[in-house]
Design a protein around this motif. Structure first.
Motif, short mmCIF file in Angstrom:
data_model
loop_
_atom_site.label_atom_id
_atom_site.label_comp_id
_atom_site.label_asym_id
_atom_site.label_seq_id
_atom_site.Cartn_x
_atom_site.Cartn_y
_atom_site.Cartn_z
N CYS A 378 0.85 -1.21 0.00
CA CYS A 378 0.00 0.00 0.00
C CYS A 378 0.88 1.26 0.00
N PRO A 379 0.83 2.06 -1.05
CA PRO A 379 1.69 3.25 -1.12
C PRO A 379 1.30 4.32 -0.12
N MET A 380 0.10 4.19 0.47
CA MET A 380 -0.36 5.20 1.44
C MET A 380 -0.22 4.71 2.87
N PRO A 384 -5.04 -2.29 4.17
CA PRO A 384 -6.14 -2.66 3.26
C PRO A 384 -6.96 -3.84 3.76
N CYS A 407 -7.01 6.63 0.98
CA CYS A 407 -6.85 5.59 -0.05
C CYS A 407 -6.96 6.25 -1.43
N CYS A 410 -5.68 2.81 -5.77
CA CYS A 410 -4.73 2.36 -6.79
C CYS A 410 -4.90 0.88 -7.14
N GLY A 411 -5.47 0.10 -6.23
CA GLY A 411 -5.69 -1.32 -6.50
C GLY A 411 -4.49 -2.21 -6.26
N CYS A 413 -3.40 -3.34 -3.51
CA CYS A 413 -3.75 -4.35 -2.51
C CYS A 413 -4.46 -5.54 -3.16
N VAL A 424 -10.01 -3.00 -2.94
CA VAL A 424 -10.22 -1.67 -3.53
C VAL A 424 -11.66 -1.49 -4.00
N ILE A 427 -13.62 -0.74 -0.99
CA ILE A 427 -13.33 0.62 -0.52
C ILE A 427 -14.09 1.65 -1.35
S1 SF4 Z 1 -6.28 0.83 -3.12
FE1 SF4 Z 1 -5.35 -0.49 -1.56
S2 SF4 Z 1 -3.15 -0.29 -1.87
FE2 SF4 Z 1 -4.09 1.45 -2.96
S3 SF4 Z 1 -4.11 3.11 -1.47
FE3 SF4 Z 1 -6.06 2.06 -1.24
S4 SF4 Z 1 -5.75 0.58 0.37
FE4 SF4 Z 1 -3.72 1.22 -0.31
#
Ligand code: SF4
Ligand code: SF4
Length: 442
Positions: A378-380, A384, A407, A410-411, A413, A424, A427
């Motif tokens: 996860c870049p953030m 996840p 979040c 980006c997918g 995860c 994602v 989310i």
């Molecule tokens: S989609 Fe998944 S990997 Fe990307 S920012 Fe959100 S939780 Fe993190």
């Protein structure tokens, strides 16, 4: 090599289109212009059925400051304003124009080129606004708004996003190879707006030809110092926050906008559009679209008029090589799944992908095995796995505590998950529920 924390390495799938020059596609008989093809208020029509229009003529005014004007991409006659399917799957108001096949342009495009250095920053931003430029990488955020940060902002960096980290997409790559001067001019205009001495074009290191071509063009470009920054190839390198971190080392606080880190980030086609608008008096009437995917017979990059139906573009390219199972607008990581190709090209249509049954196979989810892979990628720096669980339970309190708003969808995860969990997607759905709940005051 500069990069960011986390991320994944999906297969690029760029070979089929990367080395083919951009082909200009003749426009169809009928073009469809959704009034909403940007973030913000829909545009408001300034034409009516029966009106004759010229190529480049304004057909809708911006519906507010955060909105964008619309221009006809052909000359012809307005057939009407009616509901048509938008790429986002909703029925939306669209201006329908019958193409007369003459491409009679607005007189302004014959005027001498403007010297942007003689214009004030405000005049440049006004021209960008008048031209209807929005983020053409997929976001559709009006560019004049991005170029108008609050007065207290100090912009130190203008970064052009040449990462193009989404699989299949090669339109930015082709623009860097084929249209480097327009791109550099667009960046020089942005630097002029913020009175900067150095501008940056960031390119992933899987595009060595683009890095070389841009370095050469930047060295020959007069009047502005432009640096080419190679970046490690990793998804989502082109995401605004990750790009800023990789290029400048600065980190955006949760919820912060790029200007708060002293940065303005813009996409390749958007920056080239700025040059066309300010120097050549041209509004946004076309964009580069990658046609890709294993079901597409002739993958390539087309220069397409805004308003052209996807079905027409695919048909003109030669159709399908095998039965398509799934259509996408944009890349497979962050693009939109399409229910039909009977939708028009909008300003943010970076690609049309057609995937076969084998590429688009649906894999069943299984329970989380607690491997923590999604946390590492996860870049953030989110969790996840926990967001996924809270989203399925509609546990809004837990979602807030887990910083769901950070979040970037980006997918990464879902891509890495061995249990094929669709974090994602969960989310995205629950973010919509949260928005609705907040709008109702709950
Ligand atoms: S989609 Fe998944 S990997 Fe990307 S920012 Fe959100 S939780 Fe993190
Ligand atoms: S990657 Fe999938 S299986 Fe592993 S912890 Fe995350 S959700 Fe669970």
């Amino acid at each position: 090599m500069k990069t960011f924390h986390g991320g994944v390495h999906p297969h690029g799938h760029k070979d089929a289109t990367a080395e083919k020059p951009i082909v200009t596609l003749a426009p169809p008989k009928e073009l469809i212009f959704p009034l909403s093809q940007h973030i913000g208020a829909p545009a408001v029509p300034c034409v009516q059925a029966g009106d004759a229009v010229l190529m480049g003529q304004k057909i809708a005014e911006a519906g507010g400051f955060v909105s964008a004007t619309l221009h006809s991409s052909v000359s012809g006659t307005v057939k009407g304003i009616e509901k048509r399917m938008h790429p986002n799957g909703t029925l939306t108001d669209c201006i329908i124009i019958e193409n007369d096949g003459l491409d009679t342009p607005i007189p302004e495009v014959s005027l001498p080129e403007r010297d942007f250095r003689k214009l004030s920053p405000k005049e440049c931003i006004d021209l960008v606004q008048e031209a209807g430029i929005v983020g053409m990488g997929g976001a559709g955020f009006p560019t004049h708004v991005k170029l108008s940060p609050p007065p207290e902002a100090t912009i130190d960096y203008v970064i052009v996003n040449g990462a193009e980290c989404e699989p299949y997409l090669t339109s930015d790559y082709r623009v860097m190879l084929e249209n480097s001067q327009e791109l550099l001019t667009g960046l020089a205009i942005m630097m002029h707006i913020f009175d900067l001495s150095v501008g940056y074009i960031a390119i992933e290191d899987n595009k060595p030809k683009a890095i070389e071509a841009m370095k050469k063009a930047a060295a020959e470009f007069s009047g502005a110092e432009i640096r080419i920054v190679p970046l490690k190839t990793k998804y989502p390198q082109g995401s605004e926050k990750q790009l800023i971190n990789a290029v400048t080392g600065r980190k955006l606080k949760p919820g912060a906008l790029p200007w708060q880190a002293g940065c303005i980030v813009s996409n390749i086609d958007t920056v080239a559009s700025i040059a066309r608008a300010v120097v050549k008096h041209q509004p946004v009437i076309r964009r580069i679209v990658t046609l890709g995917g294993d079901a597409m017979k002739n993958p390539l990059n087309y220069s397409v008029r805004i308003g052209t139906p996807f079905s027409y573009i695919v048909e003109q390219s030669g159709g399908f090589a095998q039965p398509p199972k799934k259509f996408l607008m944009g890349g497979p990581m962050m693009g939109l799944a399409l229910s039909s190709l009977d939708v028009p090209t909008i300003k943010s249509s970076s690609a049309i992908l057609a995937l076969s049954e084998s590429s688009a196979k649906f894999e069943e989810e299984s329970p989380c095995v607690r491997c923590a892979k999604c946390l590492y990628v996860c870049p953030m720096n989110l969790q996840p796995n926990l967001l996924d669980k809270a989203a399925r339970n509609n546990d809004f309190e837990a979602l807030e505590k887990l910083h769901i708003s950070d979040c970037i969808e980006c997918g990464s995860c879902a891509y890495i998950c061995p249990a094929k969990r669709r974090q994602v997607q969960q989310i995205r759905v629950v973010k919509g529920k949260l928005r609705n709940a907040k709008a109702k005051g709950n």
